[in-house]
Design a protein around this motif. Structure first.
Motif, mmCIF file in Angstrom:
data_model
loop_
_atom_site.group_PDB
_atom_site.id
_atom_site.type_symbol
_atom_site.label_atom_id
_atom_site.label_comp_id
_atom_site.label_asym_id
_atom_site.label_seq_id
_atom_site.Cartn_x
_atom_site.Cartn_y
_atom_site.Cartn_z
ATOM 1 N N SER A 110 0.823 -1.205 0.000
ATOM 2 C CA SER A 110 0.000 0.000 0.000
ATOM 3 C C SER A 110 0.859 1.259 0.000
ATOM 4 N N ALA A 111 0.336 2.312 -0.600
ATOM 5 C CA ALA A 111 1.115 3.538 -0.795
ATOM 6 C C ALA A 111 1.595 4.130 0.521
ATOM 7 N N GLY A 112 0.792 4.013 1.562
ATOM 8 C CA GLY A 112 1.143 4.637 2.828
ATOM 9 C C GLY A 112 2.333 4.015 3.514
ATOM 10 N N SER A 113 2.704 2.794 3.159
ATOM 11 C CA SER A 113 3.789 2.114 3.864
ATOM 12 C C SER A 113 5.055 1.978 3.027
ATOM 13 N N GLN A 173 0.021 -11.252 -7.008
ATOM 14 C CA GLN A 173 -0.564 -11.251 -8.345
ATOM 15 C C GLN A 173 -1.825 -10.398 -8.307
ATOM 16 N N LEU A 174 -1.883 -9.366 -9.157
ATOM 17 C CA LEU A 174 -2.997 -8.428 -9.156
ATOM 18 C C LEU A 174 -3.403 -8.095 -10.587
ATOM 19 N N PRO A 180 -1.612 -0.937 -6.503
ATOM 20 C CA PRO A 180 -1.628 0.063 -5.437
ATOM 21 C C PRO A 180 -1.451 1.474 -5.992
ATOM 22 N N ASP A 181 -1.867 2.452 -5.209
ATOM 23 C CA ASP A 181 -1.727 3.843 -5.617
ATOM 24 C C ASP A 181 -0.250 4.225 -5.706
#
Length: 257
Positions: A110-113, A173-174, A180-181
């Motif tokens: 995630s972008a925040g981490s 895998q996405l 993610p942003d």
């Protein structure tokens, strides 16, 4: 456990292996197991047909994991081990490790981490190349590696190619729409020279296949198209080389512990 195993003990440990096999990741060989241990993998079973040789190898190359290996490695006959791992590594050791949960992987991505880029492999095809990229990403301290398309980044061949370094970085895998942003830099021959950008730590660095490049869907998601410096009339770099060049560019000015 002791080096010797009687028939009952060998049967029991094989039964335990088979009980975990469907839900765990195969670590095939000493180096894959070494890295998984170093980076905190949960490993329920370790089998070898040469316990003494494996412990000598650990003492020589990886003394930091020697104690853990001595506590966990169970010796079984070579023919028994080969029924469980047909493509047995020359070091004659294999283990099963718990795959990190999808929720834990997504949280790490995630972008925040993030304090380092995420590598996006857009519809990769070659299992060995994917493993080489994961190994590179771990070495540079990248946040993770995401694959789109049908290739399973936790396939045993990928894990073998990455030398078990899946446990040193997030691997998932996405779909393109699930990425993610963060600012997405897609590698494309028509893009601007990557050296004209200072790649941010929260960047997504996306790579397509050597033959078809990035998909239209990922291109539409990209914030920037960038290219690697290349001599005229040279067609392309291979995937791992391209990822390594981009991460090296990002890493300028960063320190590695």
């Amino acid at each position: 456990m002791s080096a010797g195993q009687d028939g009952t003990e060998s049967t029991d440990v094989v039964r335990r292996w088979r009980g975990h096999a469907d839900d765990c990741v195969l670590l095939d060989g000493f180096h894959a197991l070494k890295h998984a241990l170093r980076f905190g993998a949960s490993i329920p079973v370790v089998l070898t047909s040469d316990r003494r040789g494996v412990l000598e190898l650990a003492a020589d190359l990886a003394p930091d994991v020697a104690e853990a290996l001595a506590a966990q490695a169970v010796e079984v006959p070579d023919d028994v081990l080969r029924t469980l791992v047909p493509r047995l590594h020359p070091t004659r050791i294999a283990a099963l490790a718990v795959r990190p949960s999808r929720s834990a992987q997504l949280a790490a991505l995630s972008a925040g981490s993030r304090s380092a880029p995420v590598i996006v492999l857009d519809n990769p095809r070659n299992l060995g190349n994917a493993g080489a990229v994961i190994r590179l990403a771990a070495g540079f301290g990248a946040t993770g590696v995401v694959t789109t398309g049908t290739l399973d980044p936790w396939h045993p061949t990928v894990v073998r190619g990455a030398a078990g370094l899946h446990y040193a970085t997030a691997v998932e895998q996405l779909a393109v729409g699930e990425l993610p942003d963060g600012p997405l830099f897609a590698l494309d021959p028509e893009g601007e020279d990557i050296r004209s950008y200072a790649l941010p730590d929260d960047a997504l660095l996306a790579f397509g296949s050597e033959r078809s490049g990035i998909s239209p869907e990922l291109r539409a998601r990209a914030d920037h198209l960038v290219s690697l410096p290349m001599r005229a009339q040279v067609s392309s770099y291979n995937l791992a080389t391209s990822v390594g060049m981009a991460l090296f560019h990002w890493s300028a000015g960063h320190e590695f512990g």
